[in-house]
Design a protein around this motif. Sequence first.
Motif: not given
Lengths: 356, 284
Positions: A236-246, A112-118, A121-126
Amino acid sequence: MKNFLAIILLAVIITSCNNGNSDNKSEAKDSKVSSITAAGATFPLPFYNIAFENYTKKTDILVTYGGIGSGGGIRSLKDKVVDFGATDAFLDAKQEAEMPAQILHIPTCIGAVVIAFNLTGITDLKLSNENLSDIFMGKITKWNDAKLVASNPGTKLPNVNITLVHRSDGSGTTYIFSDYMSKISKVWESTLGRGKSINWTVGMGAKGNPGVAGTIQQTVGTIGYIGSEFAFAQKISYAKIQNSAGNFIEPNLASISAAAQGDIPADTKVMLTNSSDAKAYPISGFTWLILYKEQNYNGRSKAQAEETVKVLSWMIEKDAQTLAEEVNYAKLPAMAVTKAKEILKTVVYDGTPLIK
Amino acid sequence: MKWNVEKTTKTLLFAASLVIIIIASGMVLSLMNGSIPAFKEFGLKFIISTEWNPTEGNEHYGALPFIVGTILTSVIAIIICIPLAFSTSLFISELYRGTKVASIIGTMVDMLAGIPSIVYGLWGFYVLRPWIIDLGFNSQGYGIFTAGLILAIMVIPYATSISTEIMLMVSNDLKEAAYSLGATRREVIFNVLIPNARSGIFTSFILAFGRALGETMAVTMLIGNANIIPKGIFDTGNTMASIIANQFGEADGLKLSSLIAIGLLLFVMTGLINGLGKFIIKKL
């Protein structure tokens, strides 16, 4: 002076004799299969390294895999310098037509491909589909953009510029990512499109997963896409991604594997991105090994062909699939394994199947 | 049989030189051969087009962003390199000639030349880049300037060691004559040493510039790899060598040919610059 020249000449003669000898020896050995050569995709490289190493230990057949990139793998198979190749994007009809003979695709695992960010203090991103494509097309340029804040209630997003990091080299990771983006955004599809490298209008490039991950880890405010196998092994922090079911889905082996629960065509050539499964992480994809259907080419021995097919069969079986999970790839679902076995049964030598 | 040493030596030497010629012309030929599809498709527009679009169906390749990136980084490198290399070689060859300090510095400069490109890249990534961020030049530390800076450090040893050799070669008689006429040290340096070593010093900078043009790994790690013409020296960009290094692995068809064509252009550019250097040296 005379002596010196004589010595040089002697050295030249000796070395050339030696070369001749060793060549003869290696030719004699070749009647018994001792090695199999493969090359291609870097996306599944950690899996292939550990799998082929184990295979070599088990069977004494040396499987050498060169992680030279999917394009290189396809080229090497085309030039017939490897026993099989590997690619992250299946060959389209045009690419298959350019190959000298019919080729087959064998899926080996799901990445899979994850969306990482920096962000400090933030680890949770939608990330909703719209926000994801807006960020990667440069329409959202600040982390505290109203749209991002709206979909991340409870997270205090800072007033920091977004620095986009993408791959500078051609890569299967980029292919899977851009394929997904094309599916969720019409604008993306008509402007940037899908490909192993695309015409980025914003951001900066870094080489390979390590390059992108390194840049993100080192720089506050960055966001980028990384192969999951690499990201899972890093802090590394990565985001939760919205899938086709929302649903917002966190990438992990279970959610990645869920992407392949749907129907798979007989030739396994399918992009798993934006899966309809409600639990699936949407930026997931198969990676394939490719080989010629007719194994008698370029004067290859039947034994060599048999060993090639044996390696491929082993890759989709339980032992190897367990190894895949150890290095953070999702294993093939049962349906994909069945289909892959069916494909391997069609591999022939002089028209006779190599597996009964 | 009597062995004719002269003849054998001649044959061996001739064969060795022939191999060089064959390799060099073979490289040019295969570069030209490989770039035919790109030039056929885009013509001379390949050189002036700014678009690099590998998306299937819309494929279009132009080399201008990379040509600009290459020239910008190399020029920055050489601007930083000239005063540093010049002073260092003056220090070693004239001011502290023959002293322990000079020999230590000389060795250090040679050591710099021996450090692999990738190590410079790593150092740039972990040390230089955070400095650039702290100084506030840009927010991620990558860009033309960062790459130029690392290139400068990489080419300084080449310029320095050649300049030093040339300055050491200036005849002592000349300098002593000047001193005996009552010239000060400064006057000797500017009126005797530099005019005599001029062409050699110039050559050393041309060679350094040539190296900066083709340097790949460290630049790739620091330039930001954006395939667009940089808007300023702190913007990200890409060079000819680093686009090849980055994209060669997955390239095929027209893209592969375009990358080879960039290789050919780089080859021609380096050749032209070396030629220009030789021409200027003759004039000086």
